[in-house]
Design a protein around this motif. Structure first.
Motif, short mmCIF file in Angstrom:
data_model
loop_
_atom_site.label_atom_id
_atom_site.label_comp_id
_atom_site.label_asym_id
_atom_site.label_seq_id
_atom_site.Cartn_x
_atom_site.Cartn_y
_atom_site.Cartn_z
N SER A 65 -8.13 10.58 1.29
CA SER A 65 -6.56 10.05 1.79
C SER A 65 -6.56 9.07 0.82
O SER A 65 -5.78 8.67 0.45
N ALA A 66 -7.44 7.83 1.45
CA ALA A 66 -6.82 6.04 0.48
C ALA A 66 -7.26 6.88 -1.30
O ALA A 66 -6.51 5.89 -2.01
N SER A 67 -7.72 7.58 -1.57
CA SER A 67 -7.56 7.31 -3.38
C SER A 67 -5.69 8.04 -3.27
O SER A 67 -5.83 7.86 -4.48
N LEU A 68 -5.11 8.48 -2.80
CA LEU A 68 -3.30 9.47 -2.71
C LEU A 68 -2.98 8.25 -2.10
O LEU A 68 -1.31 8.47 -1.84
N SER A 69 -3.25 7.39 -1.62
CA SER A 69 -2.63 6.32 -1.04
C SER A 69 -1.39 6.13 -1.35
O SER A 69 0.11 5.20 -1.47
N THR A 70 -1.69 5.30 -2.97
CA THR A 70 -0.37 4.85 -4.26
C THR A 70 -0.07 5.86 -4.58
O THR A 70 1.78 6.00 -4.30
N ILE A 71 -0.20 6.54 -4.46
CA ILE A 71 0.58 8.33 -4.44
C ILE A 71 1.76 8.51 -4.18
O ILE A 71 2.89 8.39 -4.37
N VAL A 126 -14.24 -5.77 9.27
CA VAL A 126 -14.41 -6.75 8.17
C VAL A 126 -13.10 -5.95 7.93
O VAL A 126 -12.42 -7.00 7.20
N LEU A 127 -12.97 -4.86 7.53
CA LEU A 127 -10.87 -4.75 6.59
C LEU A 127 -9.97 -4.85 7.50
O LEU A 127 -9.19 -5.34 7.19
N ARG A 128 -9.85 -5.16 9.31
CA ARG A 128 -8.45 -4.87 9.55
C ARG A 128 -8.91 -6.45 9.70
O ARG A 128 -7.56 -6.70 10.28
N GLY A 146 -9.84 1.10 -2.32
CA GLY A 146 -9.58 -0.29 -0.86
C GLY A 146 -10.21 0.14 0.49
O GLY A 146 -10.25 -0.90 1.04
N LEU A 147 -11.03 0.34 0.33
CA LEU A 147 -12.10 0.54 1.59
C LEU A 147 -13.19 0.44 1.02
O LEU A 147 -13.89 0.99 -0.52
#
Length: 797
Positions: free
Chosen positions: A46-52, A346-348, A325-326
């Motif tokens: 999912s994260a790899s497509l978040s910007t697109i 940590v991410l939060r 981003g992860l």
């Protein structure tokens, strides 16, 4: 796009990635888990497509555009829909749970604005190509006059490009002059279990260019491009372009310190390039090296804007990082991996999201909430609201007229019926569109095509006709044509039917699609057929010849399992008429049924199962059989459509009835006639649809469970007149299990005759005799039923 808009988009991209990640975390670590089943959710994919997807949905797309989202990007899609107001918090919290947001976007199960269902990888990609062809067909026939043409967009995983159906679709798109199609390849260089082969992007580029596509490679973001312009930047670019996929992914996972060591080891002591590296902190260096084109909003927006200025099909190869981003970014095991609770904490904290406010749409963003809300309210893609269009129902004639010959096959009758429709003048005939995988003539659509023509966006004359060479068929292509001729790939047929069968919802213009193929080869495209039905596409499929009637040599040219497919496939009503007057009745009903959407009131035989309609599968035969001379009144027509009628009603002393389906009708009729010479009251049940009988029976059972104690299905009404001591012999040109269930309804003794395996040869009569489907075999089966003896001892060989 100005700086303030880019800031807003960047903030939304971070929020989308967080919401997708948190949705998966909640499903796996926080939600009650009573059954201990795996949930999963593909955080990295999912994260790899978040910007697109942020660039597309919040800036580049328009309301007329349609998107097939990569299956594993479903959490990002639901997060975007949540921000747009099309998804509920309750559904997000129940992600991958019963009734929650779906693991893969679904037109039929999700409440948000899904254009195309995805799941079985590759099919959603091809769907966009065929939907673009459907859009061209609608525009050429002026059905959607004045409507803007949309881009049909597929978000494609790089490993998804291994699917063969994608390349079959590419070839078909080239044949038909494909336009207005964007495929965005999420080139994160990782598949489910591995890192993809080196140089795969070059193969993709070559393939697409060979099929006439524009190819846009988005490899370096603006940060990298700026670094390349610095002294020594050319050396850095050379190193990045030569870096193997596995090493690049590993360094992304290891972070800035690892980047620095590797780069200095391999590029150090070269003056300018060393200074380029050393003047950046570890964090800045990591940001620079992960600034690929697929994660750079300015690069993406510019590429999409350029592609909108023309209608050529375009493939964007967008370099991305799996898990961008992860904490698990770049790791080769991240596909099915999940962030730990500690990593999520940590991410939060990094994203400034307070505990208990993880679901808040604008929590942790450093921009005014009013500015974000105003920006979302003005998003071009969402300006017209939900885009599931209504379309008027096309009126269907009360009857489809046909002049019956003394002896006919149902395939022949189908061709004559379609020819009759082609002679019509009005919306019904004009909205019918046919398609076939290179078997148009041999499935009896030749007369239809001669009158209605083949479709192409440009005129193409029939050379044989212009050269005055005699030919039975007129193969003239034009924008007015109503037959789409496909290559031989059955996958393409079913995805084409899926695209045409969703035209009412996608484009707001209703078509009445009819597809034909050889019945044995349904199995070649079964995944695509299931996909079409799963997303509720509406079409009629005429599969012919069926059973052993295609050819008597046996082997692959017989179909015995397809009746079971008809029974099992949800969203598909399956019929196997024996006689042409049955076919005329069923075909007329089918054109109405594929348009239904909770129109018809329930009655005591359908119990709501017919309210929403569906697609229709007609299993037809080339076997010519004697046709009955009769008038079909409303009651008989209703029985045919509901699945069965009494050809000969059993009397009170009946010891056995014969139930048959399809081309074996002559043997069943002959056997009953012979048995009636010395037995009284034998019944003959003509089954036009085992699927409809079974569906009605199931629906009635559910109705009774719901408290409607008087509910009875059509088959129960029919068998209510059968004496309790009576047995049933079922006969079918296909797997005997198709009808074997009939006897269980009232506990009747049952013997089922059918074609159980391939490999036999001989005439059709020889094959039927081998399986006990001649009159003598049916009689022996009836004797076994009456005497209670095992049928296997009486089989004729």
């Amino acid at each position: 796009m100005d700086k303030s808009a880019l800031e807003l988009l960047s903030a939304l991209e971070r929020k989308v990635r967080w919401l997708a990640t948190w949705t998966i975390h909640n499903a796996n670590h926080l939600r009650d888990d009573d059954d201990s089943l795996k949930v999963g959710g593909h955080q990295a994919s999912s994260a790899s497509l978040s910007t697109i997807m942020t660039a597309l949905y919040f800036a580049a797309l328009r309301p007329q555009d349609r998107v097939a989202v990569k299956p594993h990007a479903s959490p990002v899609f639901h997060a975007i829909q949540y921000l747009l107001g099309n998804q509920t918090l309750e559904k997000l919290k129940n992600f991958r749970g019963y009734g929650g947001a779906q693991s893969y976007p679904s037109r039929t199960k999700d409440i948000d604005d899904v254009d195309f269902s995805t799941g079985s990888v590759g099919l959603g990609v091809a769907q966009t190509l065929f939907s673009s062809l459907a859009q061209d067909y609608i525009a050429a026939h002026a059905f959607g006059a004045g409507k803007a043409e949309g881009k049909m967009v597929a978000l494609v995983g790089d490993a998804e490009m291994d699917e063969g159906n994608i390349f079959e679709a590419l070839l078909e798109g080239w044949k038909h002059g494909l336009r207005n199609t964007w495929w965005v390849v999420d080139y994160n260089r990782q598949s489910l279990d591995a890192v993809v082969r080196e140089g795969l992007w070059a193969r993709f580029e070559s393939i697409f260019r060979n099929f006439g596509w524009d190819v846009v490679i988005l490899k370096h973001g603006m940060l990298q491009q700026a670094a390349f312009a610095e002294p020594g930047g050319d050396k850095l670019r050379e190193w990045i372009d030569a870096c193997p996929n596995q090493l690049y992914s590993a360094l992304v996972f290891q972070g800035g310190e690892a980047w620095r060591k590797r780069l200095l080891d391999e590029l150090g002591d070269q003056g300018p390039v060393s200074r380029l590296i050393e003047k950046r902190s570890d964090a800045e260096l990591a940001d620079l090296m992960s600034n690929l084109g697929g994660h750079d909003l300015p690069s993406l927006l510019e590429a999409f804007e350029q592609a909108r200025r023309h209608d050529r099909p375009t493939c964007f190869i967008a370099y991305t990082i799996k898990g961008f981003g992860l904490p698990l970014a770049g790791h080769k095991d991240n596909h099915a991996g999940l962030m730990t609770p500690a990593q999520t904490e940590v991410l939060r904290d990094k994203m400034c999201i307070r505990a208990g406010r993880e679901w808040e749409p604008f929590e942790g963003l450093d921009l005014p909430e009013t500015a974000l809300k105003d920006f979302i309210a003005a998003v071009p893609f969402a300006r017209d609201g939900r885009r599931n269009h209504p379309a008027p129902v096309i009126a269907v004639p009360d009857r489809l007229e046909i002049a019956l010959q003394p002896s006919m096959s149902t395939q022949q009758g189908f061709g004559i019926l379609m020819h009759g429709i082609s002679k019509g003048d009005g919306p019904f005939s004009d909205r019918v569109v046919t398609t076939s995988p290179d078997v148009t003539v041999s499935t009896n659509l030749g007369a239809w095509v001669n009158r209605r023509g083949l479709f192409a966006r440009e005129e193409l004359a029939d050379t044989f006709k212009t050269e005055q060479i005699p030919s039975t068929f007129n193969w003239t292509f034009s924008p007015r044509g109503q037959h789409i001729e496909l290559g031989i790939a059955e996958m393409n047929l079913f995805i084409m039917l899926s695209a045409l069968g969703l035209s009412h919802s996608i484009f707001g213009e209703r078509l009445l699609p009819v597809g034909t193929l050889y019945d044995p080869f349904i199995e070649r495209g079964l995944d695509a057929l299931n996909y079409a039905c799963y997303q509720d596409a509406r079409f009629i499929l005429a599969a012919t010849p069926s059973g052993v009637t295609l050819a008597p040599e046996g082997g692959a040219h017989q179909s015995i399992a397809t009746p079971l497919i008809g029974l099992a496939q949800d969203g598909l009503a399956s019929f196997e008429p024996a006689f042409v007057d049955e076919l005329a009745t069923i075909l007329r009903w089918s054109f109405e049924y594929i348009q239904r959407s909770e129109m018809a009131p329930p009655d005591e035989t359908n119990w709501l199962r017919d309210l929403t309609g569906g697609s229709v599968y007609l299993r037809l035969s080339t076997r010519s059989i004697e046709q009955p001379r009769r008038e079909i009144d409303d009651e008989l027509a209703r029985d045919m459509i509901n699945g069965a009628y009494w050809m000969r009603k059993p009397g009170p002393n009946a010891q056995v009835i014969v139930a048959y389906t399809g081309a074996v009708a002559p043997e069943a009729i002959e056997a009953v006639g012979m048995m009636s010479e010395d037995r009284r009251d034998i019944g003959l049940l003509a089954i036009t649809s085992a699927d409809r009988l079974n569906a009605g029976w199931t629906a009635a059972q559910r109705a009774r469970e719901a408290g409607l104690s008087h509910a009875r299905s059509h088959v129960e009404h029919l068998l209510a007149t059968v004496p309790s001591h009576c047995g049933i012999v079922t006969v079918i040109d296909g797997h005997p299990a198709t009808l074997a269930w009939l006897g269980s309804i009232h506990g009747h003794r049952t013997r089922s005759l059918g074609v159980e395996h391939f490999g036999q040869t001989g005439t059709i009569a020889d094959l039927y005799k081998h399986f006990g489907i001649d009159a003598g075999g049916i009689m022996r089966a009836a004797q076994a039923v009456v005497a209670g003896r095992p049928l296997r001892h009486l089989r004729a060989v």
